[in-house]
Design a protein around this motif. Structure first.
Motif, short mmCIF file in Angstrom:
data_model
loop_
_atom_site.label_atom_id
_atom_site.label_comp_id
_atom_site.label_asym_id
_atom_site.label_seq_id
_atom_site.Cartn_x
_atom_site.Cartn_y
_atom_site.Cartn_z
N GLU A 109 41.72 39.65 35.45
CA GLU A 109 41.21 39.35 34.12
C GLU A 109 42.20 39.74 33.03
OE1 GLU A 109 38.39 37.76 33.29
OE2 GLU A 109 37.99 37.45 35.41
N CYS A 110 42.68 40.97 33.08
CA CYS A 110 43.48 41.49 31.96
C CYS A 110 44.93 41.77 32.33
CB CYS A 110 42.84 42.75 31.38
SG CYS A 110 42.87 44.17 32.50
N CYS A 124 44.68 43.57 37.78
CA CYS A 124 43.40 42.96 37.42
C CYS A 124 43.62 41.50 37.07
CB CYS A 124 42.77 43.70 36.25
SG CYS A 124 41.28 42.88 35.64
N CYS A 128 41.08 49.48 34.50
CA CYS A 128 41.97 48.53 33.82
C CYS A 128 41.58 48.39 32.36
CB CYS A 128 41.92 47.19 34.53
SG CYS A 128 40.32 46.37 34.39
N LEU A 129 42.34 47.60 31.62
CA LEU A 129 42.11 47.44 30.19
C LEU A 129 40.77 46.79 29.89
CD1 LEU A 129 43.20 47.62 27.29
CD2 LEU A 129 44.32 45.42 27.66
N CYS A 130 40.38 45.78 30.65
CA CYS A 130 39.15 45.05 30.32
C CYS A 130 37.91 45.69 30.93
CB CYS A 130 39.26 43.60 30.77
SG CYS A 130 39.08 43.32 32.54
N GLY A 131 38.09 46.62 31.87
CA GLY A 131 36.95 47.30 32.46
C GLY A 131 36.38 46.64 33.70
N ALA A 132 36.95 45.52 34.13
CA ALA A 132 36.46 44.85 35.34
C ALA A 132 36.69 45.69 36.59
CB ALA A 132 37.14 43.49 35.51
ZN LIG Z 1 40.90 44.17 33.75
#
Ligand SMILES: [Zn+2]
Ligand SMILES: [Zn+2]
Length: 133
Positions: A77-78, A75, A11-15
């Protein structure tokens, strides 16, 4: 063309990160209303066998039941849309989340009958009103 090499993405944030190890289907673009709503445009996705994907950070995923038969993961988060799953054997991976190069190619469009009116499909790839059957 299929890519049988190991492939990574996330994903974009890396989580959420994932690795695939098996054969990957080429990319299919889906223009259905659910894909429009959840992606903001249309979805392009590959698909792998469940046994061939490992997901890290799956606690950051939210699985949304988008229909009676399928669910989608994003995700928390993001907000990146990552996966679509209809049965227990296969999982679709949204192509934009793949690390580059993916080695894959867009090969067809499905649910073209539901396509939004603000863009045209100008390539010569096969187009199906619903599923590719
Ligand atoms: Zn993410
Ligand atoms: Zn769709």
């Amino acid at each position: 063309m299929t890519n049988t090499n190991e492939q990574t993405g996330g994903c974009l944030c890396g989580a959420v990160r994932y690795q695939t190890t098996g054969e990957m289907r080429d990319i299919v673009a889906c223009h259905c209303r659910q894909c429009q709503k959840t992606s903001g445009h249309f979805v392009a996705a590959t698909q792998v066998a469940i046994k061939d994907i490992q997901i890290q950070g799956s606690q950051a995923l939210h699985w949304y039941p988008s229909s009676l038969t399928a669910k989608r993961a994003f995700c928390k988060e993001c907000g990146s849309n990552l996966f679509w799953q209809k049965d227990t054997l296969q999982i679709s991976i949204f192509a934009g989340t793949l690390d580059q190069p993916s080695g894959l190619s867009l090969t067809k469009h499905i649910f073209v009958a539901d396509k939004a009116d603000y863009y045209d499909l100008v390539d010569n790839l096969p187009k199906f009103d619903q599923f590719d059957i």
